[in-house]
Design an enzyme around this catalytic site. Structure first.
Site, PDB file in Angstrom:
ATOM      1  N   ALA A  55     -15.384  33.290 -50.953  1.00 29.55           N
ATOM      2  CA  ALA A  55     -15.434  32.943 -51.791  1.00 29.55           C
ATOM      3  C   ALA A  55     -14.549  31.668 -52.371  1.00 29.55           C
ATOM      4  CB  ALA A  55     -15.395  33.358 -53.711  1.00 29.55           C
ATOM      5  N   GLY A  56     -14.456  31.115 -51.581  1.00 28.09           N
ATOM      6  CA  GLY A  56     -12.234  30.060 -51.499  1.00 28.09           C
ATOM      7  C   GLY A  56     -12.384  28.862 -52.443  1.00 28.09           C
ATOM      8  N   VAL A 101     -13.154  26.711 -50.535  1.00 19.99           N
ATOM      9  CA  VAL A 101     -14.372  26.065 -49.606  1.00 19.99           C
ATOM     10  C   VAL A 101     -15.865  26.349 -50.311  1.00 19.99           C
ATOM     11  CG1 VAL A 101     -15.121  25.204 -47.951  1.00 19.99           C
ATOM     12  CG2 VAL A 101     -12.909  24.711 -47.938  1.00 19.99           C
ATOM     13  N   ASP A 134     -16.860  38.219 -51.558  1.00 18.06           N
ATOM     14  CA  ASP A 134     -15.948  37.574 -50.918  1.00 18.06           C
ATOM     15  C   ASP A 134     -15.754  39.280 -50.845  1.00 18.06           C
ATOM     16  OD1 ASP A 134     -13.486  35.482 -50.945  1.00 18.06           O
ATOM     17  OD2 ASP A 134     -12.849  37.990 -50.886  1.00 18.06           O
ATOM     18  N   THR A 143     -12.171  25.479 -40.830  1.00 16.87           N
ATOM     19  CA  THR A 143     -11.871  24.347 -39.629  1.00 16.87           C
ATOM     20  C   THR A 143     -11.229  25.717 -38.769  1.00 16.87           C
ATOM     21  OG1 THR A 143     -11.065  23.189 -41.876  1.00 16.87           O
ATOM     22  CG2 THR A 143     -10.161  23.099 -39.688  1.00 16.87           C
ATOM     23  N   GLU A 171     -16.152  20.827 -43.368  1.00 16.74           N
ATOM     24  CA  GLU A 171     -15.844  20.991 -44.998  1.00 16.74           C
ATOM     25  C   GLU A 171     -15.052  19.267 -45.301  1.00 16.74           C
ATOM     26  OE1 GLU A 171     -18.516  20.826 -47.197  1.00 16.74           O
ATOM     27  OE2 GLU A 171     -16.961  18.877 -47.653  1.00 16.74           O
ATOM     28  N   GLY A 191       0.926  17.792 -49.104  1.00 17.00           N
ATOM     29  CA  GLY A 191       1.131  18.722 -49.195  1.00 17.00           C
ATOM     30  C   GLY A 191      -0.312  19.366 -48.924  1.00 17.00           C
ATOM     31  N   CYS A 213      -4.577  22.426 -45.789  1.00 18.98           N
ATOM     32  CA  CYS A 213      -4.915  21.536 -44.584  1.00 18.98           C
ATOM     33  C   CYS A 213      -4.006  21.193 -43.500  1.00 18.98           C
ATOM     34  CB  CYS A 213      -6.275  20.877 -45.170  1.00 18.98           C
ATOM     35  SG  CYS A 213      -7.564  22.513 -45.765  1.00 18.98           S
ATOM     36  N   LYS A 224      -1.069  22.361 -41.400  1.00 16.28           N
ATOM     37  CA  LYS A 224      -2.348  23.529 -41.220  1.00 16.28           C
ATOM     38  C   LYS A 224      -3.377  23.044 -39.565  1.00 16.28           C
ATOM     39  CE  LYS A 224      -5.416  25.728 -42.826  1.00 16.28           C
ATOM     40  NZ  LYS A 224      -7.230  25.448 -41.508  1.00 16.28           N
TER      41      LYS A 224
HETATM   42  N1  LIG Z   1      -9.415  23.837 -49.162  1.00 17.31           N
HETATM   43  C1  LIG Z   1      -9.591  22.829 -48.785  1.00 17.31           C
HETATM   44  O1  LIG Z   1      -9.558  22.191 -49.649  1.00 17.31           O
HETATM   45  C2  LIG Z   1     -10.584  22.844 -47.665  1.00 17.31           C
HETATM   46  C3  LIG Z   1     -11.057  21.343 -47.055  1.00 17.31           C
HETATM   47  C4  LIG Z   1     -11.730  21.574 -45.999  1.00 17.31           C
HETATM   48  C5  LIG Z   1     -12.043  23.036 -45.430  1.00 17.31           C
HETATM   49  N2  LIG Z   1     -10.875  23.985 -45.587  1.00 17.31           N
HETATM   50  C6  LIG Z   1     -11.074  25.051 -44.255  1.00 17.31           C
HETATM   51  O2  LIG Z   1     -12.281  26.235 -44.698  1.00 17.31           O
HETATM   52  C7  LIG Z   1     -11.607  27.185 -44.745  1.00 17.31           C
HETATM   53  C8  LIG Z   1     -11.413  28.273 -46.111  1.00 17.31           C
HETATM   54  O3  LIG Z   1     -10.077  27.233 -46.873  1.00 17.31           O
HETATM   55  P1  LIG Z   1      -9.875  27.881 -48.272  1.00 17.31           P
HETATM   56  O4  LIG Z   1      -9.517  27.264 -48.815  1.00 17.31           O
HETATM   57  O5  LIG Z   1     -11.848  28.317 -48.883  1.00 17.31           O
HETATM   58  O6  LIG Z   1      -9.544  29.078 -48.493  1.00 17.31           O
HETATM   59  P2  LIG Z   1      -9.341  30.583 -49.323  1.00 17.31           P
HETATM   60  O7  LIG Z   1      -8.193  31.237 -48.674  1.00 17.31           O
HETATM   61  O8  LIG Z   1      -9.372  29.954 -50.956  1.00 17.31           O
HETATM   62  O9  LIG Z   1     -10.882  31.661 -49.136  1.00 17.31           O
HETATM   63  C9  LIG Z   1     -11.277  31.806 -48.147  1.00 17.31           C
HETATM   64  C10 LIG Z   1     -11.401  33.328 -49.122  1.00 17.31           C
HETATM   65  O10 LIG Z   1     -12.393  33.911 -47.288  1.00 17.31           O
HETATM   66  C11 LIG Z   1     -11.910  34.771 -47.739  1.00 17.31           C
HETATM   67  N3  LIG Z   1     -12.029  36.410 -46.800  1.00 17.31           N
HETATM   68  C12 LIG Z   1     -11.286  36.333 -45.412  1.00 17.31           C
HETATM   69  N4  LIG Z   1     -12.395  37.175 -45.148  1.00 17.31           N
HETATM   70  C13 LIG Z   1     -13.405  37.151 -45.486  1.00 17.31           C
HETATM   71  C14 LIG Z   1     -14.300  38.823 -45.172  1.00 17.31           C
HETATM   72  N5  LIG Z   1     -14.916  38.742 -43.924  1.00 17.31           N
HETATM   73  N6  LIG Z   1     -16.007  38.221 -45.359  1.00 17.31           N
HETATM   74  C15 LIG Z   1     -15.335  37.930 -47.245  1.00 17.31           C
HETATM   75  N7  LIG Z   1     -14.576  37.063 -47.793  1.00 17.31           N
HETATM   76  C16 LIG Z   1     -13.537  36.749 -46.124  1.00 17.31           C
HETATM   77  C17 LIG Z   1     -10.645  35.205 -48.887  1.00 17.31           C
HETATM   78  O11 LIG Z   1     -10.303  36.985 -49.405  1.00 17.31           O
HETATM   79  C18 LIG Z   1     -10.952  34.312 -49.180  1.00 17.31           C
HETATM   80  O12 LIG Z   1     -11.008  34.558 -50.459  1.00 17.31           O
HETATM   81  C19 LIG Z   1     -10.735  27.093 -44.352  1.00 17.31           C
HETATM   82  O13 LIG Z   1     -10.288  26.927 -42.117  1.00 17.31           O
HETATM   83  C20 LIG Z   1      -9.616  25.494 -44.265  1.00 17.31           C
HETATM   84  O14 LIG Z   1      -8.912  25.129 -43.272  1.00 17.31           O
HETATM   85  C21 LIG Z   1     -10.370  24.013 -46.703  1.00 17.31           C
HETATM   86  O1  LIG Z   2      -2.180   7.880 -49.717  1.00 14.04           O
HETATM   87  C1  LIG Z   2      -1.733   9.795 -50.139  1.00 14.04           C
HETATM   88  C2  LIG Z   2      -2.914  10.433 -49.821  1.00 14.04           C
HETATM   89  C3  LIG Z   2      -2.360  11.589 -50.152  1.00 14.04           C
HETATM   90  N1  LIG Z   2      -1.632  11.988 -50.336  1.00 14.04           N
HETATM   91  C4  LIG Z   2      -0.954  13.726 -50.430  1.00 14.04           C
HETATM   92  O2  LIG Z   2      -1.424  14.574 -49.553  1.00 14.04           O
HETATM   93  C5  LIG Z   2      -1.573  15.394 -49.879  1.00 14.04           C
HETATM   94  C6  LIG Z   2      -3.097  15.596 -49.132  1.00 14.04           C
HETATM   95  O3  LIG Z   2      -4.154  15.009 -50.421  1.00 14.04           O
HETATM   96  P1  LIG Z   2      -5.401  15.016 -50.192  1.00 14.04           P
HETATM   97  O4  LIG Z   2      -5.798  14.620 -48.576  1.00 14.04           O
HETATM   98  O5  LIG Z   2      -6.292  13.940 -50.732  1.00 14.04           O
HETATM   99  O6  LIG Z   2      -5.927  16.050 -50.592  1.00 14.04           O
HETATM  100  P2  LIG Z   2      -6.673  17.297 -49.516  1.00 14.04           P
HETATM  101  O7  LIG Z   2      -7.362  18.276 -50.712  1.00 14.04           O
HETATM  102  O8  LIG Z   2      -5.311  18.315 -48.538  1.00 14.04           O
HETATM  103  O9  LIG Z   2      -7.878  16.825 -48.870  1.00 14.04           O
HETATM  104  C7  LIG Z   2      -7.389  16.638 -47.358  1.00 14.04           C
HETATM  105  O10 LIG Z   2      -7.806  18.391 -46.261  1.00 14.04           O
HETATM  106  C8  LIG Z   2      -9.031  19.060 -47.035  1.00 14.04           C
HETATM  107  C9  LIG Z   2      -8.956  19.874 -46.157  1.00 14.04           C
HETATM  108  O11 LIG Z   2      -9.803  20.098 -44.596  1.00 14.04           O
HETATM  109  C10 LIG Z   2     -10.329  17.894 -46.463  1.00 14.04           C
HETATM  110  O12 LIG Z   2     -11.535  18.032 -46.347  1.00 14.04           O
HETATM  111  C11 LIG Z   2     -10.317  16.255 -46.959  1.00 14.04           C
HETATM  112  O13 LIG Z   2     -10.847  15.432 -46.558  1.00 14.04           O
HETATM  113  C12 LIG Z   2      -8.540  15.376 -46.896  1.00 14.04           C
HETATM  114  O14 LIG Z   2      -8.687  14.842 -47.668  1.00 14.04           O
HETATM  115  C13 LIG Z   2      -1.484  15.175 -50.678  1.00 14.04           C
HETATM  116  O15 LIG Z   2       0.180  16.101 -51.184  1.00 14.04           O
HETATM  117  C14 LIG Z   2      -1.496  13.805 -51.362  1.00 14.04           C
HETATM  118  O16 LIG Z   2      -0.625  13.937 -52.672  1.00 14.04           O
HETATM  119  C15 LIG Z   2      -0.213  10.824 -50.675  1.00 14.04           C
HETATM  120  O17 LIG Z   2       0.932  11.484 -50.375  1.00 14.04           O
HETATM  121  N2  LIG Z   2      -0.812   9.706 -50.010  1.00 14.04           N
END
Ligand SMILES: NC(=O)c1ccc[n+]([C@@H]2O[C@H](COP(=O)([O-])OP(=O)(O)OC[C@H]3O[C@@H](n4cnc5c(N)ncnc54)[C@H](O)[C@@H]3O)[C@@H](O)[C@H]2O)c1
Ligand SMILES: O=c1ccn([C@@H]2O[C@H](COP(=O)(O)OP(=O)(O)O[C@H]3O[C@H](CO)[C@@H](O)[C@H](O)[C@H]3O)[C@@H](O)[C@H]2O)c(=O)[nH]1
Length: 467
Positions: free
Chosen positions: A13-14, A16, A37, A132, A162, A274, A277, A280
């Protein structure tokens, strides 16, 4: 005929799992969605008025569907048993120790979630990799699940990465550029793929739902992030040249972005990217390339991360050099701590590196961010294992309730996050209460430098030469 999905469970429940599945519940009233979660506090927050993450538009969607077809619980087993489709949306951080430490993704959470499904499932399931992951992770998941299937239970595995970005997650989910669904190209695999297509087709036009094989889908996620981050490192590399030559990075980005082959997005120079994602996922791609014995490919992508580190350090050096080569006991106001605007998330935020470096130089750091909590800032700045580090930090770091309070008696202001409210500040008022000369370092190119100079500020902007 595609299987019709009636009950969805999401493990994790993070950032994503929460928004993604809340939007599915919002758009598909005929589907029950349960998000689970292991973290009790997180689930309690999802069930409260104060959701655990800040994301514009999220509250409305959650409050509208919660208790109807959207549920948050720690009862993992029950939710898995009842679901016909399960999203695995758990964290996949960079490994801290062991083989591939510092590069490879830690797949322990994915594996344990997969085993949990295998252990408790009593009927067939479609298991969807939402996290991811490195290319071919679905194969390991399939091996674990198949070892536990029998004539009554089968598991079909899909990859559905996602692409939402934080701060715009709800809009990204409601109007995605594309939804990607990878599956095994067998009769059953394609049927499972179609079942998930039908879920998204409740609101996403079918021509935006792409189906591919499993491995293309997994790799496309890493590739998309690597390409996006590469653009930022490219523009940041050019920002260094601008500072040395008198070219202006915003003008260069605009001129280049007008070429339709390049396009205008993701060309904003900054103190460095920053977020949880980009770094990493690129390191993950670097590791994958090395594992595949492709060292040149690994080195190519690694440079995107190295340049990002360089950009942060370069900015810190510029601040110190400008402040007469010492910031000892100088007050530096840091405006913004989140990794980008419209989120409270600080994971890998450039502000963390900057603040740590300023503290190392014995500066007094005064931080303001509209959405990040005091506890989170101290957690991010503390050095695990260093005794009394927090006590020391409290003598060096003050968290304030406004940008005005942060800049009281400050020697310099550093803009680290591009929050809209920073553009609207009364800079005359700020100037009047600062030490003189009053410096502003705009790490996000959001301020009107000319206007600030007219007030009396010494302005330094990323990607522009000093005047
Ligand atoms: N944060 C983003 O913007 C973003 C976008 C796209 C993809 N992703 C990817 O999605 C995935 C999740 O990212 P996030 O930012 O949501 O992470 P997060 O740390 O916010 O959430 C993950 C959650 O999973 C829970 N968890 C772990 N093991 C579990 C289990 N066995 N059963 C139930 N819950 C469990 C954790 O307690 C945590 O709350 C990662 O692989 C990340 O790379 C993140
Ligand atoms: O022109 C730009 C655009 C972004 N950023 C920086 O880049 C970082 C990431 O920004 P952004 O990509 O908008 O946010 P995220 O939530 O990290 O999203 C990225 O990472 C996610 C996790 O994988 C993907 O799902 C998204 O498609 C991808 O955009 C941030 O620090 C932004 O400030 C810049 O410095 N310049």
């Amino acid at each position: 005929m595609a299987t019709q999905v009636k009950k969805i469970c999401c493990l994790g429940a993070g950032y994503v799992g929460g928004p993604t599945c809340a939007v599915i519940a919002y758009k598909c009233h005929d589907i029950d969605v349960t998000i689970v979660d292991l973290n009790d506090a997180r689930i309690a927050a999802w069930n409260s008025d104060q959701l655990p993450i800040y994301e514009p538009g999220l509250d409305k969607i959650v409050f509208e569907r919660r208790g109807k077809n959207l549920f948050f619980t720690t009862e993992v087993e029950q939710a898995v048993i009842e679901a016909d489709l399960i999203f695995v949306s758990v964290n996949t951080p960079t490994k801290k120790s062991g083989l591939g430490a510092g590069f490879a993704a830690d797949l322990a959470y994915v594996e344990s979630a997969t085993r949990q499904i295998a252990d408790v499932a009593k009927s067939s399931k479609i298991v969807v990799e939402k996290s991811t992951v490195p290319c071919r992770t679905a194969e390991s998941m399939r091996t674990i699940l198949e070892a536990n299937s029998n004539e009554n239970i089968r598991f079909d595995i899909l990859s559905n990465p996602e692409f939402l970005a934080e701060g715009t997650a709800i809009n990204d989910l409601l109007n995605p550029d594309r939804v990607l669904i990878g599956g095994l190209q067998t009769e059953e695999g394609i049927r499972a793929q179609q079942a998930l297509v039908e879920v998204y087709a409740h609101w996403v036009p079918k021509d935006r739902i792409i189906t591919t094989n499993l491995w293309s889908s997994e790799l496309s996620k890493l590739a998309a992030n690597a390409l996006l981050a590469q653009r930022i490192s490219s523009i940041n590399a050019l920002s260094a040249i601008c500072e040395a030559t008198g070219a202006d990075i915003d003008e260069v980005a605009y001129a280049c972005g007008r070429d339709s082959r390049i396009g205008p997005k993701f060309l904003k120079a900054s103190v460095g990217f920053g977020g949880s994602c980009f770094q990493k996922d690129i390191l993950n791609l670097v590791y994958l390339s090395e594992q595949l014995n492709l060292p040149e490919v690994a080195a190519y992508w690694k440079q995107v991360v190295d340049l990002n580190e360089y950009q942060k350090k370069r900015f810190v050096s510029r601040v110190i050099k400008t402040l007469f080569n010492t910031i000892t006991n100088k007050k530096i106001a840091i405006l913004g701590f989140a990794f980008k605007k419209d989120t409270g998330d600080t994971r890998e935020s450039a502000a963390i590196t900057l603040c740590k470096d300023f503290i190392q130089e014995n500066a007094k750091v005064r931080i303001y961010d509209p959405k990040v909590s005091v506890e989170q800032i101290f957690l991010d700045l503390s050095e695990p294992g260093v005794v009394d580090n927090t006590k020391y930090l409290k003598t060096r770091v003050t968290i304030t309730k406004s940008a005005y309070e942060a800049s009281e008696d400050a020697d310099a202001i550093v803009i680290t996050t591009e929050w809209d409210e920073f553009k609207e500040l009364d800079f005359q008022k700020i100037y009047d209460q600062m030490h003189k000369p009053a410096f502003i370092f705009d790490g996000r190119l959001i301020l009107d430098a000319e206007k600030l100079r007219n007030i009396g500020f010494r302005v330094h902007t990323i990607g522009r030469a000093e005047i």
